[in-house]
Design a protein around this motif. Structure first.
Motif, short mmCIF file in Angstrom:
data_model
loop_
_atom_site.label_atom_id
_atom_site.label_comp_id
_atom_site.label_asym_id
_atom_site.label_seq_id
_atom_site.Cartn_x
_atom_site.Cartn_y
_atom_site.Cartn_z
N SER A 277 0.84 -1.19 0.00
CA SER A 277 0.00 0.00 0.00
C SER A 277 0.88 1.25 0.00
O SER A 277 1.88 1.31 0.70
CB SER A 277 -0.89 0.00 1.24
OG SER A 277 -1.57 1.23 1.36
N GLU B 292 -8.05 -0.17 3.22
CA GLU B 292 -8.07 -1.40 2.43
C GLU B 292 -8.68 -2.58 3.18
O GLU B 292 -9.19 -3.51 2.57
CB GLU B 292 -6.64 -1.77 1.99
CG GLU B 292 -5.98 -0.74 1.11
CD GLU B 292 -4.57 -1.16 0.72
OE1 GLU B 292 -4.17 -2.30 1.04
OE2 GLU B 292 -3.86 -0.34 0.11
N TYR B 293 -8.61 -2.54 4.50
CA TYR B 293 -9.01 -3.69 5.32
C TYR B 293 -9.99 -3.22 6.38
O TYR B 293 -9.74 -2.27 7.12
CB TYR B 293 -7.77 -4.29 5.97
CG TYR B 293 -8.02 -5.40 6.97
CD1 TYR B 293 -7.78 -6.72 6.64
CD2 TYR B 293 -8.47 -5.12 8.26
CE1 TYR B 293 -7.99 -7.75 7.55
CE2 TYR B 293 -8.69 -6.13 9.18
CZ TYR B 293 -8.44 -7.44 8.83
OH TYR B 293 -8.66 -8.45 9.73
N ASN C 259 -10.86 2.15 -2.29
CA ASN C 259 -9.68 1.28 -2.21
C ASN C 259 -9.87 0.07 -1.30
O ASN C 259 -8.92 -0.68 -1.07
CB ASN C 259 -8.47 2.09 -1.72
CG ASN C 259 -7.88 2.96 -2.83
OD1 ASN C 259 -7.80 2.53 -3.97
ND2 ASN C 259 -7.49 4.18 -2.49
N LYS D 40 -10.28 -3.44 -0.05
CA LYS D 40 -9.93 -4.72 -0.69
C LYS D 40 -10.48 -5.93 0.06
O LYS D 40 -10.79 -6.95 -0.54
CB LYS D 40 -8.41 -4.85 -0.80
CG LYS D 40 -7.77 -3.83 -1.72
CD LYS D 40 -6.26 -4.01 -1.77
CE LYS D 40 -5.62 -2.98 -2.69
NZ LYS D 40 -4.13 -3.12 -2.72
N THR D 41 -10.58 -5.81 1.38
CA THR D 41 -11.01 -6.95 2.19
C THR D 41 -11.94 -6.49 3.29
O THR D 41 -11.64 -5.52 4.00
CB THR D 41 -9.79 -7.64 2.84
OG1 THR D 41 -8.84 -7.98 1.84
CG2 THR D 41 -10.22 -8.92 3.56
N GLY E 201 -13.83 -6.39 -7.29
CA GLY E 201 -12.52 -6.80 -6.79
C GLY E 201 -12.46 -6.95 -5.28
O GLY E 201 -11.41 -7.33 -4.74
N LEU E 202 -13.56 -6.70 -4.59
CA LEU E 202 -13.57 -6.75 -3.13
C LEU E 202 -13.66 -8.20 -2.64
O LEU E 202 -14.50 -8.97 -3.09
CB LEU E 202 -14.76 -5.95 -2.59
CG LEU E 202 -14.93 -5.92 -1.07
CD1 LEU E 202 -13.75 -5.23 -0.40
CD2 LEU E 202 -16.24 -5.23 -0.69
N GLU E 203 -12.80 -8.55 -1.70
CA GLU E 203 -12.86 -9.87 -1.07
C GLU E 203 -13.75 -9.78 0.17
O GLU E 203 -13.48 -9.03 1.10
CB GLU E 203 -11.46 -10.33 -0.66
CG GLU E 203 -11.45 -11.69 0.04
CD GLU E 203 -10.10 -12.05 0.61
OE1 GLU E 203 -10.03 -13.02 1.39
OE2 GLU E 203 -9.11 -11.36 0.28
#
Length: 506
Positions: free
Chosen positions: A323, A432-433, A454, A456-457, A479-481
């Motif tokens: 990052s 991101e998390y 942004n 991601k998870t 794209g997101l987990e």
């Protein structure tokens, strides 16, 4: 060194009190080492240099040597009741430990100004008794090291040419897991992936010479056998397998493995073990013969000599791109602001001393609340990781969190956060998390997450979101987990979450 551990062949399971006192053995055992060696050195100095060392002083040292050696024997016995030690080494260590205590008492009795004169030919036996006691001390120390660390503990790092001169076999690679695999698809899953992980992290305590909890992990047969409490693998169900569950416990938990202080498994290693078990825990199959999910492909690719095809798809090896917030240079934090957070019970840890990023964690401050959260914006640039899981914070705290413009990871598991509070996170450019495990978040809150570009998870285990809500969020952010439970990747991530309570939730 470990002094005296008795066999526990058919003894019943030891009581908590026995194990409690037994764990004091490593503390007590160092006392006779010091006392006996000091007594020997003082006697050597007195004889060779004719120094006037008080006889009473040496007698006193020998007395405490004998007492501490005896206590070490007793505590060693209690410690041995837990089992898991190689029998032959244990027996040898036991008698050597007893010998240290016995010869210490003999030397003390002969040296004693009142008892000594009553012992016929006592002076003739004093130096032999002291010498034999010291020799047994060294031998017991060696066997103790073998019991605790393995028979090659003293010799495993012997360099060449001394290895050849002493007839010691060539040294094996300490970290098999670090060996790259040329073709991951053709790699034998157990031999080339699972066994190296176990060898680098687990087999030190679970081998033929030392099998804690009667568990050995050095061969397929022993892994299948399990421990004194039963099987450690449930083929196809990693979340029910003790081999994985103990790795997910908080590091402070007595049952967490590897024990606190030892090198822990990495996220990739836990993910690989989980994948192997979920695929049936085979000992004779290649990667290409198992189902390779998208989640496990990066971990497999990292084992290769470089990027390559894993499961029919090209995946780059190595960690994900870092990052940008972790590499940028930030201004130094205000020491007064750091001290204020510490007074509130928070841990403030540097992620990078040179670039001034900080991690703030409430792992030891479960009572942390919204009022105290007002101090967070005083480090608005430096706080990159914020862990508020299992605290008293609610939506009001998220209004303060919104001011942490460089925040990358946010833990809110098991808090009072709701959908309303998530609106505050929209303008965090580097987030991101996000961990929302065990909160009251619903599908309405997921719509707020769609604005975090942004992200991601996100972890939504045991929340009130539905599959339909997850599907909508996934559609908005392909794209997101999104993790809803202990899947392969969530296991690896939850082990890093301070307040993840995997066992409790199962």
């Amino acid at each position: 060194m470990t002094l005296f551990i008795l066999l526990q062949a058919t003894s019943p399971k030891p009581s908590e009190w026995a194990l409690f006192f037994g764990h004091f053995h490593p503390l007590i055992v160092h006392l006779p080492i010091g006392f006996l060696l000091i007594a020997g050195l003082l006697e050597l100095d007195r004889v060779t240099r004719r120094q006037t060392v008080s006889s009473h002083t040496i007698t006193l040292i020998l007395f405490w040597s004998a007492v501490s050696a005896t206590m070490a024997c007793i505590f060693g016995y209690l410690l041995s009741l837990a089992g898991g030690y190689e029998e032959e080494t244990l027996n040898l260590h036991m008698w050597e430990g007893i010998g240290v205590a016995v010869f210490s008492w003999v030397a003390w009795a002969i040296k004693h100004e009142r008892i000594g004169p009553k012992i016929r030919f006592g002076p003739l036996f004093y130096y032999p008794a002291l010498g034999v006691g010291i020799i047994l001390l060294l031998a017991a120390g060696h066997e103790g090291g073998s019991l605790t660390h393995g028979s090659d503990f003293l010799t495993q790092h012997t360099p060449e040419p001394f290895r050849s001169m002493a007839g010691i076999p060539p040294r094996e690679e300490a970290e098999e897991a670090a060996k790259p695999i040329e073709d991951v698809n053709q790699a034998m899953v157990y031999q080339q992936i699972v066994h190296p992980i176990l060898k680098s992290r687990c087999i030190q305590c679970h081998n033929p010479e030392k099998s804690k909890a009667d568990l050995r992990l050095d061969s397929p047969e022993m892994i299948k056998k399990g421990s004194e409490d039963g099987a450690i693998l449930v083929a196809g169900k990693a979340n029910q397998s003790k081999l994985v569950k103990v790795c997910l416990l908080p590091e402070e938990d007595d049952h967490h493995m590897p024990p606190k202080g030892k090198t822990q498994l990495t996220e990739n290693q836990i993910a690989l073990l989980t994948w192997w078990i979920n695929e049936g825990a085979p000992f004779d199959k290649k990667v290409a013969e198992l189902k390779v999910s998208d989640a496990i492909k990066p971990a497999l690719a990292a084992l290769g000599t470089g990027g390559g095809a894993v499961g029919g798809e090209t995946v780059a090896a190595g960690p994900a791109p870092e990052s940008p917030v972790l590499t940028m240079k930030l201004p130094a934090a205000d020491p007064k602001a750091i001290e204020e957070l510490k007074k509130a019970g928070l841990l403030v840890l540097p992620l990078s001393k040179e670039q001034n990023q900080l991690e703030v964690s409430a792992v030891n401050a479960r009572s942390f609340n919204d009022a105290q959260a007002a101090s967070l914006p005083k480090l608005s640039q430096q706080i990159v990781w914020l862990k508020l899981g299992d605290t008293e914070v609610s939506d009001a705290t998220l209004a303060q969190v919104a001011k942490l413009k460089n925040l990358q990871k946010l833990h809110l598991e098991q808090t009072k956060v709701t959908d309303a509070g998530l609106k505050n996170l929209k303008n965090l450019p580097y987030l991101e998390y996000l961990n929302l495990y065990g909160t009251e978040v619903t599908d309405a809150g997921l719509k707020e997450l769609a604005g975090i570009k942004n992200l991601k998870t996100v972890y939504l285990w045991q929340t009130k979101v539905t599959d339909a809500g997850v599907a909508e969020l996934k559609k908005a952010m392909p794209g997101l987990e999104i993790n809803m439970g202990l899947a392969e990747t969530s296991i690896a991530a939850f082990v890093k979450a301070d307040s993840a309570k995997a066992d409790k939730a199962k």
